[in-house]
Motif scaffolding. Structure first.
Motif, PDB file in Angstrom:
ATOM      1  N   VAL A   1       1.974   4.795   4.699  1.00  0.00           N
ATOM      2  CA  VAL A   1       1.031   4.972   3.599  1.00  0.00           C
ATOM      3  C   VAL A   1       0.465   6.388   3.619  1.00  0.00           C
ATOM      4  O   VAL A   1       0.411   7.072   2.596  1.00  0.00           O
ATOM      5  CB  VAL A   1      -0.129   3.957   3.687  1.00  0.00           C
TER       6      VAL A   1
ATOM      7  N   ALA B   1      -6.682   6.356   2.165  1.00  0.00           N
ATOM      8  CA  ALA B   1      -5.326   5.979   2.549  1.00  0.00           C
ATOM      9  C   ALA B   1      -4.727   6.886   3.622  1.00  0.00           C
ATOM     10  O   ALA B   1      -3.811   6.464   4.336  1.00  0.00           O
ATOM     11  CB  ALA B   1      -4.417   5.967   1.315  1.00  0.00           C
TER      12      ALA B   1
ATOM     13  N   ARG C   1       0.838  -1.207   0.000  1.00  0.00           N
ATOM     14  CA  ARG C   1       0.000   0.000   0.000  1.00  0.00           C
ATOM     15  C   ARG C   1       0.868   1.251   0.000  1.00  0.00           C
ATOM     16  O   ARG C   1       0.580   2.238  -0.676  1.00  0.00           O
ATOM     17  CB  ARG C   1      -0.943  -0.001   1.209  1.00  0.00           C
ATOM     18  N   ALA C   2       1.959   1.204   0.761  1.00  0.00           N
ATOM     19  CA  ALA C   2       2.869   2.349   0.803  1.00  0.00           C
ATOM     20  C   ALA C   2       3.510   2.578  -0.553  1.00  0.00           C
ATOM     21  O   ALA C   2       3.640   3.725  -1.020  1.00  0.00           O
ATOM     22  CB  ALA C   2       3.943   2.122   1.868  1.00  0.00           C
TER      23      ALA C   2
END
Length: 199
Positions: free
Chosen positions: A41, A34, A10-11
């Motif tokens: 993230v 997010a 996700r990051a």
């Protein structure tokens, strides 16, 4: 990838969007979600949201739903993007007014006030006046609400705004209210206190 079960993925996705510039506008909703993620993230998502400008109008419904998110920073960025949409976010007015009245986060309330001012509908006037009157609200929140009253500039609200300005204890807000009252006196205001501002 922003919905991956793995934080590092996700990051990486958020970082990739951050490097893509304006092309990331279509991912605005996922970026707003997010910001409530882990710091690795969130920091990339915030960096991109600060740069993408006005999101597509197709994101309006989803952004409106995020106003009620349990994480304040998610609601904050949702309100910020609705603010950037301006009058196009008119359908979100009720939710923004509710957020302004009920949120316990002052930064979120401030953003909601600015957004209501940008929408410019007179139905928000009573809520904005109540926010300015409530001294428990932060100075920035009350100032944003006063500025929003000037942006809406509804002639029928002149007396209420002028009365509120009378002897208001904080100089900056008193001045904003007096400017708002002056604009309420004209039927077709053209000047905008928001010109040149970019949230």
């Amino acid at each position: 990838a922003l919905q991956s079960d793995y934080v590092d993925e996700r990051a990486a996705a958020a970082e990739s969007l951050c490097q893509s510039g304006c092309d990331a506008a279509d991912a605005a909703v996922e970026l707003v979600k997010a910001v409530g993620d882990e710091d690795s993230v969130s920091q990339w998502a915030v960096a991109e949201l600060e740069e993408i400008g006005t999101p597509p109008t197709s994101t309006l419904d989803k952004l409106t739903k995020l106003l009620s998110h349990r994480i304040p920073i998610v609601a904050y960025w949702s309100a910020t993007l609705l603010l950037r949409l301006g009058p196009a976010s008119k359908a979100s007015e009720r939710e923004l007014a509710s957020l302004l009245s009920s949120s316990e986060d002052q930064a979120v309330k401030e953003r909601a006030a600015w957004a209501l001012g940008k929408i410019g509908n007179q139905r928000a006037v009573a809520t904005l006046i109540a926010v300015v009157r409530n001294m428990d609200n932060a100075t920035d929140t009350r100032h944003a609400a006063a500025m929003a009253l000037g942006e809406i500039a509804q002639p029928t609200s002149y007396e209420a705004v002028a009365d509120l300005a009378e002897d208001y204890p904080e100089v900056s807000i008193c001045r904003a209210l007096k400017r708002a009252a002056a604009r309420c006196r004209v039927a077709s205001p053209t000047a905008s206190d928001f010109d040149g501002l970019r949230p």
